[in-house]
Motif scaffolding. Sequence first.
Motif, PDB file in Angstrom:
ATOM      1  N   ASP A 316     -97.618 -12.646  63.527  1.00 30.92           N
ATOM      2  CA  ASP A 316     -98.272 -13.380  62.453  1.00 30.92           C
ATOM      3  C   ASP A 316     -97.372 -14.481  61.904  1.00 30.92           C
ATOM      4  O   ASP A 316     -96.153 -14.324  61.813  1.00 30.92           O
ATOM      5  CB  ASP A 316     -98.663 -12.409  61.332  1.00 30.92           C
ATOM      6  N   ASN A 318     -96.432 -16.558  58.613  1.00 28.33           N
ATOM      7  CA  ASN A 318     -96.507 -16.421  57.159  1.00 28.33           C
ATOM      8  C   ASN A 318     -96.708 -17.808  56.552  1.00 28.33           C
ATOM      9  O   ASN A 318     -95.759 -18.543  56.284  1.00 28.33           O
ATOM     10  CB  ASN A 318     -95.228 -15.772  56.614  1.00 28.33           C
ATOM     11  N   ILE A 333    -101.271 -14.602  49.066  1.00 26.01           N
ATOM     12  CA  ILE A 333    -101.350 -13.355  49.821  1.00 26.01           C
ATOM     13  C   ILE A 333    -101.430 -13.693  51.306  1.00 26.01           C
ATOM     14  O   ILE A 333    -102.377 -14.341  51.751  1.00 26.01           O
ATOM     15  CB  ILE A 333    -102.564 -12.511  49.389  1.00 26.01           C
ATOM     16  N   ASN A 334    -100.413 -13.271  52.063  1.00 27.62           N
ATOM     17  CA  ASN A 334    -100.420 -13.494  53.516  1.00 27.62           C
ATOM     18  C   ASN A 334    -101.182 -12.371  54.208  1.00 27.62           C
ATOM     19  O   ASN A 334    -100.990 -11.196  53.902  1.00 27.62           O
ATOM     20  CB  ASN A 334     -98.984 -13.555  54.045  1.00 27.62           C
ATOM     21  N   THR A 335    -102.072 -12.737  55.114  1.00 26.02           N
ATOM     22  CA  THR A 335    -102.848 -11.767  55.881  1.00 26.02           C
ATOM     23  C   THR A 335    -102.598 -12.019  57.365  1.00 26.02           C
ATOM     24  O   THR A 335    -101.918 -12.960  57.745  1.00 26.02           O
ATOM     25  CB  THR A 335    -104.347 -11.888  55.562  1.00 26.02           C
ATOM     26  N   HIS A 340    -104.632 -16.281  51.606  1.00 19.18           N
ATOM     27  CA  HIS A 340    -105.544 -16.669  50.543  1.00 19.18           C
ATOM     28  C   HIS A 340    -104.798 -16.694  49.216  1.00 19.18           C
ATOM     29  O   HIS A 340    -103.824 -15.952  49.031  1.00 19.18           O
ATOM     30  CB  HIS A 340    -106.770 -15.744  50.464  1.00 19.18           C
ATOM     31  N   SER A 354    -108.381 -20.309  50.914  1.00 18.01           N
ATOM     32  CA  SER A 354    -108.046 -19.364  51.982  1.00 18.01           C
ATOM     33  C   SER A 354    -108.237 -20.077  53.309  1.00 18.01           C
ATOM     34  O   SER A 354    -109.042 -21.010  53.423  1.00 18.01           O
ATOM     35  CB  SER A 354    -108.939 -18.114  51.911  1.00 18.01           C
TER      36      SER A 354
END
Length: 554
Positions: A316, A318, A333-335, A340, A354
Amino acid sequence: METQELRGALALLFLCTFASASQDLQVIDLLTLGESRQMVAVAEKIRTALLTAGDIYLLSTFRLPPKQGGVLFGLYSRQDNTRWLEASVVGKINKVLVRYQREDGKVHAVNLQQAGLADGRTHTALLRLRGPSRPSPALQLYVDCKLGDQHAGLPALAPIPPAEVNGLEIRTGQKAYLRMQGFVESMKMILGGSMARVGALSECPFQGDESIHSAVASALHSILGEQTKALVTQLTLFNQILVELRDDIRDQVKEMSLIRNTIMECQVCGFHEQRSHCSPNPCFRGVDCMEVYEYPGYRCGPCPPGLQGNGTHCTDINECAHADPCFPGSSCINTMPGFHCEACPRGYKGTRVSGVGIDYARASKQVCNDIDECNDGDNGGCDPNSICTNTVGSFKCGPCRLGFLGNQSHGCFPARTCHSPAHSPCHVHAHCLFERNGAVSCLCNVGWAGNGNVCGPDTDIDGYPDQALPCMDNNKHCKQDNCLLTPNSGQEDADNDGVGDQCDDDADGDGIKNVEVAPRCPAPSSSSVTVALPRIPTSPGHWQLPRKGPSAPR
């Protein structure tokens, strides 16, 4: 006599050969090391061999993809990662790199060339360290039983202190080679022994040490003399023939093994069915796989948006750390994948953002605008009669407005005083009065009527204004006068028609005016007089004329 001498020479030759083959030899399987105690014991053996053994060998069979490489064997210190002895394969330039700790504390590197080990095929490599305890040791590299390169007169190796043994760590390239789509089939450390013995372990027909052969030849010449020289020559020739025959047999065994493995693979996967390198998909989830001719037979597409890697392994990205897309004070907020932003901080308004990818995060920054709390229709929650000041992200309540007294806790109220016309609660056509209890009251001036705070013209000066006034206390003196030109201080209205009795020509509302004129009569006699009598109301709806004489006229 000659027969006995020949037997003695052959016995001496056998004894010398046996003595050479029976040198102290220890074989350590490095791929089976697991427990720390076992590793400490092996490390102690290696340390002792570096000080006492004549030769040390690293024998390994492995396969590497083209142009790949890595550490094959290493002896390190856990505490400071000191590299005591290390052997690596550098596939891009076809060499083996050996590094070790010198006596002066520096790391010495030896490049062994012509080592074509990284070509996708299985190879057997033998690394020989000759005289590790000598002032000038030597290194030899054998690839598939053939000498590839060698270096002599190297700097001496630094001895490993006994106190360092418990902190030594042995590492092999087994896991690293698997990650590169290769493998390590075997790896053995051989402490001591001769090349002949090591050759027997690796199925390579290495000859013994030259010094032993020279000693045997000298012994034969001194014992047998010239008479048996022809016999020795024949034996040597026969030995060479045996060696060549052994090489041919070994090649045949390898070819048969290859054919057998090929047949077994065809039986497993189907002879006519070509195995797909993309089934099952070796790439990362969601990444396309494409078959190619180059090793390893497939190629993975790019990682999905929001991820990075080579297609086989993707991690992923970041976006929060690389692009900082959110408004200050709003959490990012990292997903996986994407990111988002949380809602704007208190005192701000804006949209939530987001998306996926660093480029999107840099181009789509969250925007939050300040909220003017003082312009929300409620004065920001402050007292309605106080000052509200808007700030960035917040607001603050100030003092009461001009003409009001108080605070935010108890409220702001109009300042009532008769000392200053600016703070007087009275109408401009009223005068201010101080009561005995300290209160302030207002009274309209003459010709004006109302509650004192609000005054209107009063033409008949009866205390009621000509027009109704907007008084908040519903004072009766704020109601419109029902007789504008006739004083009617009590605002009497007997028939409730909105017109006061003092100015109503039909006060009782019976349709007959309050005063009537009698009809004209013939000329009266000299003794009679015509008089207009008023009608006197007695009660609503009943009027009576004054009686004259004993009976009233009808």
